[in-house]
Structure formats: C-alpha cells, structure tokens
Design a protein around this motif. Structure first.
Motif, PDB file in Angstrom:
ATOM      1  N   VAL A   1      18.135 -49.312  -8.190  1.00  0.00           N
ATOM      2  CA  VAL A   1      16.871 -49.736  -8.782  1.00  0.00           C
ATOM      3  C   VAL A   1      16.950 -49.466 -10.271  1.00  0.00           C
ATOM      4  O   VAL A   1      17.292 -48.362 -10.683  1.00  0.00           O
ATOM      5  CB  VAL A   1      15.685 -48.956  -8.172  1.00  0.00           C
ATOM      6  CG1 VAL A   1      14.368 -49.442  -8.771  1.00  0.00           C
ATOM      7  CG2 VAL A   1      15.681 -49.097  -6.668  1.00  0.00           C
ATOM      8  N   CYS A   2      16.651 -50.476 -11.081  1.00  0.00           N
ATOM      9  CA  CYS A   2      16.784 -50.310 -12.521  1.00  0.00           C
ATOM     10  C   CYS A   2      15.695 -49.380 -13.042  1.00  0.00           C
ATOM     11  O   CYS A   2      14.518 -49.577 -12.780  1.00  0.00           O
ATOM     12  CB  CYS A   2      16.710 -51.637 -13.242  1.00  0.00           C
ATOM     13  SG  CYS A   2      16.876 -51.448 -15.011  1.00  0.00           S
TER      14      CYS A   2
ATOM     15  N   VAL B   1      11.013 -50.200 -15.991  1.00  0.00           N
ATOM     16  CA  VAL B   1       9.979 -49.211 -15.684  1.00  0.00           C
ATOM     17  C   VAL B   1       8.613 -49.773 -16.050  1.00  0.00           C
ATOM     18  O   VAL B   1       7.639 -49.649 -15.309  1.00  0.00           O
ATOM     19  CB  VAL B   1      10.244 -47.873 -16.422  1.00  0.00           C
ATOM     20  CG1 VAL B   1       9.026 -46.965 -16.348  1.00  0.00           C
ATOM     21  CG2 VAL B   1      11.450 -47.162 -15.834  1.00  0.00           C
ATOM     22  N   SER B   2       8.561 -50.481 -17.190  1.00  0.00           N
ATOM     23  CA  SER B   2       7.263 -51.007 -17.590  1.00  0.00           C
ATOM     24  C   SER B   2       6.861 -52.198 -16.728  1.00  0.00           C
ATOM     25  O   SER B   2       5.685 -52.539 -16.646  1.00  0.00           O
ATOM     26  CB  SER B   2       7.235 -51.361 -19.069  1.00  0.00           C
ATOM     27  OG  SER B   2       8.323 -52.166 -19.395  1.00  0.00           O
ATOM     28  N   SER B   3       7.811 -52.844 -16.053  1.00  0.00           N
ATOM     29  CA  SER B   3       7.389 -53.894 -15.129  1.00  0.00           C
ATOM     30  C   SER B   3       7.254 -53.349 -13.705  1.00  0.00           C
ATOM     31  O   SER B   3       7.105 -54.100 -12.752  1.00  0.00           O
ATOM     32  CB  SER B   3       8.321 -55.111 -15.200  1.00  0.00           C
ATOM     33  OG  SER B   3       9.650 -54.740 -14.985  1.00  0.00           O
ATOM     34  N   GLY B   4       7.317 -52.042 -13.525  1.00  0.00           N
ATOM     35  CA  GLY B   4       6.915 -51.442 -12.253  1.00  0.00           C
ATOM     36  C   GLY B   4       8.019 -50.905 -11.357  1.00  0.00           C
ATOM     37  O   GLY B   4       7.821 -50.746 -10.158  1.00  0.00           O
TER      38      GLY B   4
ATOM     39  N   ILE C   1       8.398 -49.352  -7.185  1.00  0.00           N
ATOM     40  CA  ILE C   1       9.306 -49.974  -6.231  1.00  0.00           C
ATOM     41  C   ILE C   1      10.221 -48.933  -5.610  1.00  0.00           C
ATOM     42  O   ILE C   1      10.468 -48.930  -4.402  1.00  0.00           O
ATOM     43  CB  ILE C   1      10.103 -51.074  -6.949  1.00  0.00           C
ATOM     44  CG1 ILE C   1       9.142 -52.226  -7.169  1.00  0.00           C
ATOM     45  CG2 ILE C   1      11.317 -51.498  -6.162  1.00  0.00           C
ATOM     46  CD1 ILE C   1       9.676 -53.337  -7.933  1.00  0.00           C
ATOM     47  N   GLU C   2      10.686 -48.023  -6.460  1.00  0.00           N
ATOM     48  CA  GLU C   2      11.557 -46.965  -5.961  1.00  0.00           C
ATOM     49  C   GLU C   2      10.823 -46.127  -4.905  1.00  0.00           C
ATOM     50  O   GLU C   2      11.384 -45.785  -3.865  1.00  0.00           O
ATOM     51  CB  GLU C   2      11.965 -46.086  -7.146  1.00  0.00           C
ATOM     52  CG  GLU C   2      13.278 -45.395  -6.930  1.00  0.00           C
ATOM     53  CD  GLU C   2      13.637 -44.516  -8.121  1.00  0.00           C
ATOM     54  OE1 GLU C   2      13.375 -44.913  -9.278  1.00  0.00           O
ATOM     55  OE2 GLU C   2      14.167 -43.425  -7.883  1.00  0.00           O
ATOM     56  N   GLN C   3       9.562 -45.844  -5.179  1.00  0.00           N
ATOM     57  CA  GLN C   3       8.779 -45.043  -4.248  1.00  0.00           C
ATOM     58  C   GLN C   3       8.577 -45.801  -2.935  1.00  0.00           C
ATOM     59  O   GLN C   3       8.792 -45.264  -1.849  1.00  0.00           O
ATOM     60  CB  GLN C   3       7.414 -44.698  -4.888  1.00  0.00           C
ATOM     61  CG  GLN C   3       6.594 -43.686  -4.106  1.00  0.00           C
ATOM     62  CD  GLN C   3       7.388 -42.423  -3.777  1.00  0.00           C
ATOM     63  OE1 GLN C   3       8.013 -41.835  -4.665  1.00  0.00           O
ATOM     64  NE2 GLN C   3       7.408 -42.027  -2.505  1.00  0.00           N
ATOM     65  N   ALA C   4       8.218 -47.082  -3.052  1.00  0.00           N
ATOM     66  CA  ALA C   4       7.994 -47.900  -1.858  1.00  0.00           C
ATOM     67  C   ALA C   4       9.258 -47.971  -1.013  1.00  0.00           C
ATOM     68  O   ALA C   4       9.217 -47.921   0.215  1.00  0.00           O
ATOM     69  CB  ALA C   4       7.549 -49.292  -2.266  1.00  0.00           C
TER      70      ALA C   4
ATOM     71  N   TYR D   1      18.631 -58.865  -6.726  1.00  0.00           N
ATOM     72  CA  TYR D   1      17.243 -59.299  -6.559  1.00  0.00           C
ATOM     73  C   TYR D   1      16.488 -59.114  -7.867  1.00  0.00           C
ATOM     74  O   TYR D   1      16.630 -58.088  -8.523  1.00  0.00           O
ATOM     75  CB  TYR D   1      16.546 -58.460  -5.488  1.00  0.00           C
ATOM     76  CG  TYR D   1      17.063 -58.713  -4.082  1.00  0.00           C
ATOM     77  CD1 TYR D   1      17.039 -60.001  -3.550  1.00  0.00           C
ATOM     78  CD2 TYR D   1      17.556 -57.670  -3.307  1.00  0.00           C
ATOM     79  CE1 TYR D   1      17.510 -60.235  -2.263  1.00  0.00           C
ATOM     80  CE2 TYR D   1      18.028 -57.894  -2.020  1.00  0.00           C
ATOM     81  CZ  TYR D   1      17.997 -59.184  -1.503  1.00  0.00           C
ATOM     82  OH  TYR D   1      18.454 -59.417  -0.247  1.00  0.00           O
ATOM     83  N   CYS D   2      15.662 -60.113  -8.221  1.00  0.00           N
ATOM     84  CA  CYS D   2      14.938 -59.946  -9.472  1.00  0.00           C
ATOM     85  C   CYS D   2      13.441 -60.149  -9.283  1.00  0.00           C
ATOM     86  O   CYS D   2      12.998 -60.728  -8.299  1.00  0.00           O
ATOM     87  CB  CYS D   2      15.478 -60.868 -10.544  1.00  0.00           C
ATOM     88  SG  CYS D   2      15.707 -62.532 -10.013  1.00  0.00           S
ATOM     89  N   ARG D   3      12.696 -59.676 -10.252  1.00  0.00           N
ATOM     90  CA  ARG D   3      11.229 -59.683 -10.230  1.00  0.00           C
ATOM     91  C   ARG D   3      10.710 -59.219  -8.871  1.00  0.00           C
ATOM     92  O   ARG D   3       9.904 -59.885  -8.224  1.00  0.00           O
ATOM     93  CB  ARG D   3      10.695 -61.071 -10.575  1.00  0.00           C
ATOM     94  CG  ARG D   3      11.001 -61.422 -12.020  1.00  0.00           C
ATOM     95  CD  ARG D   3      10.084 -62.482 -12.568  1.00  0.00           C
ATOM     96  NE  ARG D   3      10.379 -62.678 -13.990  1.00  0.00           N
ATOM     97  CZ  ARG D   3      10.424 -63.862 -14.584  1.00  0.00           C
ATOM     98  NH1 ARG D   3      10.160 -64.969 -13.917  1.00  0.00           N
ATOM     99  NH2 ARG D   3      10.688 -63.949 -15.861  1.00  0.00           N
ATOM    100  N   VAL D   4      11.212 -58.084  -8.452  1.00  0.00           N
ATOM    101  CA  VAL D   4      10.848 -57.538  -7.152  1.00  0.00           C
ATOM    102  C   VAL D   4       9.472 -56.872  -7.245  1.00  0.00           C
ATOM    103  O   VAL D   4       9.181 -56.182  -8.221  1.00  0.00           O
ATOM    104  CB  VAL D   4      11.893 -56.491  -6.704  1.00  0.00           C
ATOM    105  CG1 VAL D   4      11.509 -55.882  -5.370  1.00  0.00           C
ATOM    106  CG2 VAL D   4      13.263 -57.141  -6.609  1.00  0.00           C
ATOM    107  N   ALA D   5       8.644 -57.128  -6.250  1.00  0.00           N
ATOM    108  CA  ALA D   5       7.328 -56.493  -6.222  1.00  0.00           C
ATOM    109  C   ALA D   5       7.288 -55.509  -5.064  1.00  0.00           C
ATOM    110  O   ALA D   5       8.111 -55.576  -4.142  1.00  0.00           O
ATOM    111  CB  ALA D   5       6.245 -57.550  -6.048  1.00  0.00           C
ATOM    112  N   VAL D   6       6.308 -54.607  -5.097  1.00  0.00           N
ATOM    113  CA  VAL D   6       6.188 -53.602  -4.048  1.00  0.00           C
ATOM    114  C   VAL D   6       6.056 -54.271  -2.677  1.00  0.00           C
ATOM    115  O   VAL D   6       6.640 -53.818  -1.695  1.00  0.00           O
ATOM    116  CB  VAL D   6       4.978 -52.683  -4.334  1.00  0.00           C
ATOM    117  CG1 VAL D   6       4.700 -51.767  -3.159  1.00  0.00           C
ATOM    118  CG2 VAL D   6       5.232 -51.862  -5.585  1.00  0.00           C
TER     119      VAL D   6
END
Lengths: 311, 121, 597
Positions: free
Chosen positions: C10-11, C17-20, C24-27, C67-72
C-alpha cells in the motif's frame, strides 16, 4: 608574499598576492564605488555596485571580494559595468524617498554621489511600490528612517562587532526585507545602547544622529577628532563646529575593538560644549531647569544646618 | 549488530527471504481456490503448502491462487510450475500430499506421477 | 520465520496518504483478519510509486497486480476475489488512456514503460521503515565494498568515471566536488545532504526520503568516506514531516545495526548523521545559505569563493549534494562506474527524475535516462495533453528554469541542451502548458515566486525582480507600453550578470525564455491589448452569442453583479460595464452562448 601582475583599465599593475581587485584599483588611484564594503569590518559582496568586468569571466564579479590573480584583465568602467551600476542605482532610487532637499545626509550620501557620478536622475524607468515603513523617532539619539535604507548591512556588521550588542539584523524576505531589532521593535524597546556606531557607518540617510539634525550640512561642519579618555578603549569622536561654533559630538567610524558608547559621547560633549551650564539641571514639572548643586545633590538641609552651626 | 561486511551479507540472505515474493522468480505453486476448490478443502491445502515451505525455509517459492478451471470433481487442484519446465496439475490433493509434492517435485524436479491429472506445455 | 504467500503493497507516500491510503491500509488489515488470511498475507506500507495521479495505489504480489484509485469499499472485493480466489479485480486496474485497455501489471503501464528507475529503484517496492527490506535489495553492499576494498581516492576516481552530476540544479560534477573537499586539508570535515526541495511542483527528493531513506544515508556515508568527513547533516524542510519521520527511523535503525556511527562494519570508519529541519525559506536550498541556516544564522547566501569545499559549515571543508544525487551513489559502486556511465548522453550520465505536472494526462514522478526527448517524456510517459488540447510549452527547472516551445521537443534532454534552450535541468520540475496558458501570466507566476523568496541581500535580486514583476503585472492588466519589453530584457540581463547567488542570477530566466519564444504574446498584450490565451481578465470581454442563447436564464441567475438581463426564451444581453469577468456564467451556460475574448 608573491607579487601578482594584472591589468586594470589597460594599466599594468603589480600588487601583493591575496588583496582584492578593489584594493588593487585603489593603489593606482582608480575609485570603484562601494556601498556594503567597509575595510576591516565587512565585505559581504551584497550591494553589487562594485562589480567589474574581468576578461574570461562569466558574470560581473564584485571587486570587493574578488582576489587578484596573475594576468587578470580588469575593466572598472566598461559599458557593461556602467550599465549594471546605473541599473542598480536606478533600482535604489526607484525605492527611495528622494527628499534630498531636507535630508540630513545630503552632500555626504553615497547614493547621491554615485547617482550624480553615473547620471541617474530621480525620475527612473521604474514606477512602482515604494517602502512605507514607519519612522522610528522613539529615542533622543537616533532617528531611523528605513525608507532610505539601501540594506547594505554595514550597521548590522558594526553592531555585531561588539560582542554584547548585536541589536540589528535582517528581517523578512524579498522586497519586504528590512533591518530590524529583535521582534522588529523601535530602538527604544530594543537592547540598543545608542553608541551610534551604526550612524557613523550608514552610507545614506537611514540612520542619523538626532542631536545633530538641522545643525548644519556635512560640508558646513568642521570636524575635530578627539580620543575619549573615559576608559582605556580609546574610542574616537568628532567634535563638530559650524562657523567656529560648537555644534555637537558625533561618533566616528569605529575601529576594531573600539566599543564606542553613549557615556563617552555625552561626556565629551560636556567637555567641549562651551554653552554647557556650570549648574546642574533638575526635572520640574517635566522641564529641566537650572538649579543649585545643593538642591541637585539633596544636601541643602545639611548645608543649612552646617551654616547654622557655624553661626 | 553488523560488525563486518560478512555480517551484512548474511543478514541480506536472511532478509531476501522476506521480500523474494516480489522478485517474480523461482518455482510457482498455484492452488485452485474457486468455490469448488474451497469446498474440497483448498484452504487446508493452502495452509499445508505454506507450512511446508516455512518448515523447509524455502523462501523463493511463490504461492498463488487461481479460480475454477472446470475440473471441479478433481479438486483440490494444485499446479507446480518450475521455470522452463512443463506445468504439472495435481488433482484431489490432500494436505498430507503436500510434503511429498514439495520434496520430490518442487525441490528435486521428480513429478509425483500418481497425483498428476494434467501436463501443460 | 513467518512466510507469506502474498504481499500487499500500500503506497504510503504523501500523495497517496492525502488521497486516503491510510484508511485503505486499515480496512485491509481488518478484512484480512475477517477472512482469516492475515497469517498468509502481509501488508507493506511503501514509499511513493510516482504515479500519484492514480493514487491510492495498491500492488499485490506475487502477481504484481497494480490497482489504482482504490477506495475503502473496494477492499472486501480485493481480498475475497484476488487474495482468496486469485481472480484479479479487473475494474480497479489501470486503464490505458487511449485504448481504454486494462493493464494488469506495473511494468506494462506506459507511464512506467519508458522509465529507468535508479534513484527511485526501491521507492514503492520496500517498506521504508524496515532496514532489512533495504538490505535485501543489496542495501549497504556498496558501502561494504567501499569500506572494505577501496581507498578514498579510488572512490573519487570511480565517481568521476561514472560522470554523475549534481541533481539539485547546478549540475556540477559530483566526483570533482568530492575531490575538492577531499583535498582540502583539515581533520574535521562535514558531509551535508540538501533536502530543502522547494521548487513549485517538484517532489522527487521527498519521494526518495519517504520511500527509500537508506539509499540517501548510504550515499552520504560513501561520500563521507571519500572526503574524510566524520559528521554530517541532512537539511530537510520542515514541510516534509513524513520524510523527517522516516529519516529518523532510518537513522535509528542504521545506528542500531552498526551501519552508522562508530567503526562501521569493523572498518574503522566512523560517521554520525544529524537531521536539521529547515524553516521554509526557498533560498536555503542554496548551499551557502543552507550552511548559514544550519549554523543558526539567517539563511542568506554568501559569495563564493570561498567554496564550501574549502570553507563550509563552521568554516570547515564541507561537501553538499542533494537527495537525488546521494540516492544514485550506491548504485555506482554496486554495479560499477562503467555500467552507470553507459546510460545517458556524453556529458550527462545516468537518469534523472522529473516531476510531471500541469496539463498532462499522467502526472507524477518519472525517472528517465538522460538523452530521452521531451516529446517522449510528455507524450509517451505523460500520456499527452489533457482534454486533447494543443501543447504550447513546457517549463523546466522550477522558478529558475525556462519555457520550451513545441519546435524544440525533439531535443535530447541533458544539462547542456536545456541550458542552451534557455531553460535548465534544475531539480527536474516539468510543468506542461497547453493553449489555454498565457505565457506572460506564466512568467509572472514564476517571478512572483522568486521575488517573494528573494533573501533581500543583493540589490539586483531584491529590487530588480520586484520591478520586473510590476512590469509583468502592468502588461497583464493591459497597461503595457512598448518600452516594457526592452526594460525587461535589459533588467533581466543585469540581474543575471550581477546577482549574488544562483537564485538571483536565474530569476529572470522565466521571463527571458518566454520573451525568446513567445514574444508575440507579449506584443499582443501590449499593442492589441489582447491576451491570446484568454487568461488575463483585464483584457477580456464577455459576450453573449445571440444565436446560441436559448434564454434559459441560468447565466443571469448565477451572475453575482446582475450584469446579464433578458426575457425568458429570448437571447439575453450582457452589460460589460457591470461585468466583473468572474466566469461563472460561462461555467453555467450549456449552449456555449457566452464567449470571452
């Protein structure tokens, strides 16, 4: 020390190794203008008015910090140099109050002298924002108008030369850069002790001796150098006369290790001022009025008793 | 504490084990993890593979999973791919077969013939 | 030892980080535990991948799926589909901009294809807070080689052979710089890393510090050995908190491992490194100002000579290189100077990281071999201009750089070719502009930056840039006069020739280069009082095209000053004397009935 042979304005000259182009030029009577350079004190290479052209060099280097090298070919007034100096002066003039008519420094001002020398008129190509700093008139000794300041930094250097002073430094950035005290207060609220060494060194009218204001133009004043004997530092002061009349005592450019101080200056004034009162002054309702020594020292009642005893 | 260049190199070999997976080389074991595979016990087989590799300290083997390939009745299916060799598919694999597959095929290149269901070039 | 069958990277770069990416790492952690595979799958927080436009970025190994623009909300699917069943989640893959094709692997994406990652070799691939991951990728091996088998002179000779040039802007030969510092006599010397990255839009140094801090430390140690320094500073701007945090972790780990401090790897060589946080002055990126700042003085440049190699930090011989330069150093000793020098052009060796910003489809960090053309960078890696607009210019080198027009796009990029074009390599900021950018306005933007950041020491820079800026403002306001161009050129020349430091000397570059290639735009502003790109509002007039106007009234409702009037379903009219040119009406109009010009 080895000798260096170089050419300045076509003139061959041999100088000792390690000296600057500015000093080398001076040896053969060539005057290069300077603002921020003060022999023995500081050469920050900041004002760039002393730039010269050296054959084979990329830019125009400042002569005050460029040391001579074998075979150097220096031009101190070439078209490129003159263009650069003129532009620098125009830039300074464009951000200057230009109240030379009433300025204390008129006639003794480097900006005025060089503008005259290079034909820079008060109307320049640049019309724009000018500084609008408030005037610091907060104390009886130094009148500070930073709108006239050209930021040469000599006041900072000379103030720093005395270890426990260090009152001034540069503050802010870009066009807003100014010389400031700690937290940018007036001098009254700073640690300044009014030794006036900065006044003595300022090349323009930004810091002037308030006690001398309106008392005479630079060329009208006759100066007599005296050495202060209040302590063993041996600082130099100027006693100023106009038409033979005493005008005041001013700090002279400080030499290495000479602190200058307010006590010395006022003390010398006491010695040389012919108008000084033989009697002490006392503050009565906000006015200083002459009084007797007995009253000033608070010994009038004792003297009274003594006189009564005698009788 | 690294006290010499040799110490550093030893530590590197150890550390490489942790990140080899990202290098994309070596033998690959593919476990069929479709619904059919999972129903037939693919999760347990997967655990067995990982345990066996850890036991043998084999850090250069990549374990991946794939979906249903249509031979549901032969699940659990696992494929072993050795670089440059035929891809072998084993069928009806039980956790207890894993030790044998890894020992003879993955390490020594000897195909465990009795479990093979397909060979792909 | 715990082995994992899959690694999920995970980047954790600032962009992601500013895009969330933290969420994601937590999820992901939660989901892995929920699906009971947290013992089989490892989560690794990495540094920047450079493709920040597409963040947050998640890469799954061993497949290397990007994978890009990954959301929770995507996490349960990634875990149950990919990590459990091995089926790639197609919809989250990167889509090639033109073909719309989905690209599963990292290496196949056009943005990465033409890149050659040397300084960024580990960024995005390792956990920057775990020294072991750096060591696993041959970290500190170069240092081991240098300390156990080479003399300082051999180290310098190799550096000269490799031909590395300073990546911070100056482009001076690193080998020569080391040689000067090494030949300077004295028992005490300093090694300094310039991490005061300040060019608008440039963030390669931050990415290296965040993603691979040890490569910088290793580079510094090799340099320290070469010049004979036993102490060093990393001058990092305080606006990079994550970089500072990771550097602190890296320094602590290296010290604990014995790779930093006393008697490194039993070689007898010792070196300590400290972090100094900068206070946000752009000029502190200039080496003499940087050293003044470390010493606790106001960050103002001092004239050179004396050069830092002779009289640097605390008047001791010092060597300063920037982050990207240091990150290149270990590679040279690991794979050999000749191998390093085999990439690049005759006088510029190796690779350079560019920060791609502006009107590009793909923005981010790209590391490319020297000698690549600007066209390749902009159109292949950058994916061309957004919204199919026309390319106008590319600004290279930060506020001190220059603008390069279309006709020079095929020039191979290296230090010297860029300088010849009136731009400079600088730190590698690359801002692409399309037909909607006004070049006078662009010049004004960059000058405004240098003007504000001038330290105020020398007159040409302090007063000169202010006057240049005022002239540009005047031109943009429609009050330009023909003499303004001559004044700009003359003043620019004097500033270039007389300013004290590189910041001042290069401050006129944006103006001089735009005047060189886009003089017609300046002239249009001055003579026709027109801004061809339609940017300078003072010269614009908004008009309603009657035949397009349907009389819907949307523009009239949104106009803040009531400049638009008209009957319903009839063409409206716009009162230009009231109009404040805010542009709200154009945004609202669905029929292209309002134009500016």
């Amino acid at each position: 020390m080895a000798d260096i042979n170089l050419t300045i304005n076509g003139q061959k000259v041999t100088v000792p190794e390690g000296i600057t182009v500015l000093e080398a030029a001076k040896q053969i009577g060539i005057d290069i203008p300077t603002f921020c350079y003060e022999k023995g004190l500081t050469a920050p290479g900041a004002c760039r008015i002393c730039v010269v052209e050296i054959k084979g060099w990329r830019n125009l280097p400042p002569s005050c910090i460029t040391t001579v090298a074998q075979g150097m070919e220096v031009e101190t007034e070439s078209p490129a140099v003159v263009e650069a100096r003129k532009t620098i002066l125009e830039l300074l003039v464009a951000n200057h109050p230009l109240d030379c008519l009433s300025c204390e420094k008129s006639g003794n001002c480097k900006l005025q002298d060089y503008s005259y020398r290079y034909g820079v008129a008060s109307q320049t190509r640049f019309e724009g924002e000018k500084h609008e700093f408030g005037i610091d008139d907060s104390n009886p000794y130094i009148y500070r108008d930073l709108n006239k300041c050209i930021l040469c930094g000599k006041c900072v250097a000379t103030c720093r030369a005395v270890s426990d002073r260090n009152v001034l430094d540069f503050a802010y950035r870009g066009f807003n850069t100014k010389i400031a005290t700690f937290m940018d207060t007036d001098l009254k609220d700073s640690t300044c002790v009014y030794c006036n060494r900065c006044v003595a060194i300022c090349p323009v009218g930004a810091i002037v001796d308030k006690t001398m204001m309106g008392k005479g133009r630079g060329w009208e004043l006759e100066k007599k150098e005296v050495t202060c004997t209040f302590c063993d530092s041996g600082c130099k002061f100027d006693v100023n006369y106009k038409d033979g009349k005493f005008m005041g005592v001013t700090a002279k450019s400080p030499d290495q290790g000479r602190p200058l101080c307010l006590k010395g200056r006022l003390g010398i004034e006491l010695i040389y001022n012919p108008d000084k009162s033989e009697l002490p002054l006392i503050n009565k309702d906000g006015e200083f009025v002459e009084t007797s020594w007995e009253e000033a020292l608070g010994i009038a009642p004792i003297i009274e008793k003594l006189t009564a005893q005698k009788k | 504490m690294i006290k010499s260049a040799e110490d550093l190199r030893r530590l590197r070999e150890e550390a490489k084990a942790l990140t080899n997976i990202r290098a994309g080389q070596g033998v690959e074991i593919i476990v069929g993890m479709g619904t059919c595979g999972i129903a037939a016990g693919a999760r347990e087989v997967m655990s067995a593979v990982l345990d066996e590799l850890a036991k043998r300290d084999m850090t250069d083997v990549r374990v991946t999973q794939t979906g249903c390939i249509g031979m549901c009745e032969k699940e659990v299916l696992i494929d072993v791919v050795r670089p440059g060799e035929t891809r072998i598919t084993y069928g009806r694999v039980k956790p207890q077969d894993i030790s044998r597959i890894i020992n003879s095929h993955v390490i020594n290149g000897q195909i465990v013939e009795d479990l093979v269901v397909a060979k792909l070039d | 030892m715990q082995l994992y069958r899959a690694h999920v990277l995970v980047c954790g770069g600032t962009g992601c980080v500013s895009s969330g990416s933290k969420k994601i790492e937590q999820a992901l952690t939660d989901e892995l535990a929920k699906q009971n595979i947290d013992k089989e799958v490892k989560i690794v927080e990495t540094g920047c991948h450079g493709f920040c436009e597409m963040g947050p970025i998640v890469i799954v190994y061993p497949e290397g799926t990007f994978y890009c623009r990954v959301a929770v909300e995507d996490i349960p699917e990634i875990v149950s589909e990919h990590l459990v069943k091995g089926r790639i989640v197609q919809r989250l893959l990167f889509k090639a901009p033109v073909t719309e094709e989905q690209v599963p692997s990292y290496k196949e994406i056009a943005f990465y294809k033409k890149q050659q990652r040397v300084a960024l070799r580990n960024c995005g691939h390792i956990d920057p807070e775990d020294i072991k991951e750096y060591i696993a990728r041959d970290g500190y091996e170069a240092l081991a080689k240098v300390l156990t088998g080479m003399t300082p002179n051999e180290v310098i000779e190799d550096m000269k052979k490799a031909g590395l040039r300073g990546r911070g802007g100056g482009g001076f030969s690193t080998g020569l710089k080391w040689e000067f510092a090494s030949k300077s006599p004295g028992p005490k010397k300093y090694i300094i890393c310039n991490a005061d990255e300040g060019d608008p839009g440039a963030f390669m140094d931050r990415s290296v510090l965040e993603g691979d801090p040890h490569s910088v430390l290793e580079g510094m140690l090799i340099a320290a050995f070469a010049i004979g320094a036993d102490e060093g500073y990393l001058y990092v701007r305080a606006e990079y908190p994550l970089a500072i945090k990771r550097l602190k972790v890296a320094i602590a780990q290296a010290e604990e491992m014995g790779l930093l401090g006393e008697n490194i790897m039993g070689s007898g060589f010792s070196c300590r490194l400290h972090i100094k946080e900068g206070a946000g002055a752009f000029v502190c990126g200039e080496e003499t100002a940087l050293m003044a700042s470390i010493e606790g003085s106001r960050g103002m440049p001092n004239p050179r000579p004396p050069f830092p190699a002779v009289k640097g930090l605390w008047e001791k011989p010092s060597n300063i290189n920037n982050v990207e330069t240091f990150a290149n150093v270990p590679v040279i000793y690991l794979h050999g100077a000749d191998k390093y020098a085999s990439v690049g052009t005759e006088k510029s060796k190796g690779t350079k990281v560019f920060a791609l910003t502006g009107k590009l489809r793909n923005t981010g960090l790209a590391e490319v071999p020297m000698g690549i053309t600007l066209r390749e960078i902009i159109f292949d890696i950058g994916g061309g201009i957004m919204d199919d607009k026309k390319f106008k210019a590319v600004q290279i080198g930060g506020p001190s750089g220059g603008c390069i027009p279309e006709q020079h796009l095929d020039t191979p990029v290296d230090y010297d070719s860029l300088t010849a074009l009136g731009a400079m390599m600088g730190s590698g900021g690359l801002v692409v502009m399309d037909e909607t950018s006004c070049m006078v306005d662009v010049a004004k933007f960059f000058l405004n930056f240098t003007q504000k950041e001038s330290c105020g020491k020398c007159i040409p820079c302090r007063e000169g840039t202010k006057r240049m800026l005022e002239i540009l403002e005047k031109i943009c306001d429609g009050n330009g006069v023909p003499e303004d161009i001559t004044t700009l050129e003359q003043l620019g020349k004097v500033i270039k020739n007389t300013a004290l430091c590189a910041l001042g000397q290069s401050a006129p570059n944006p103006i001089l280069s735009t005047l060189r290639y886009f003089r017609d735009e300046f002239e249009a502003h001055i003579y026709q009082k027109k801004c061809p790109a339609g940017v300078c509002t003072a010269m614009l007039e908004y008009k309603i095209v009657a035949e397009n106007c349907k009389g819907c009234g949307a523009c009239a409702r949104v106009c803040p000053v009531g400049a638009i009037t008209g009957e319903k379903k009839e063409a409206h009219t716009l009162d230009t004397s009231k109009c404040i040119k805010c542009g709200s009406c154009i945004e609202k109009c669905k029929f292209n009935a309002i134009v500016k010009g």
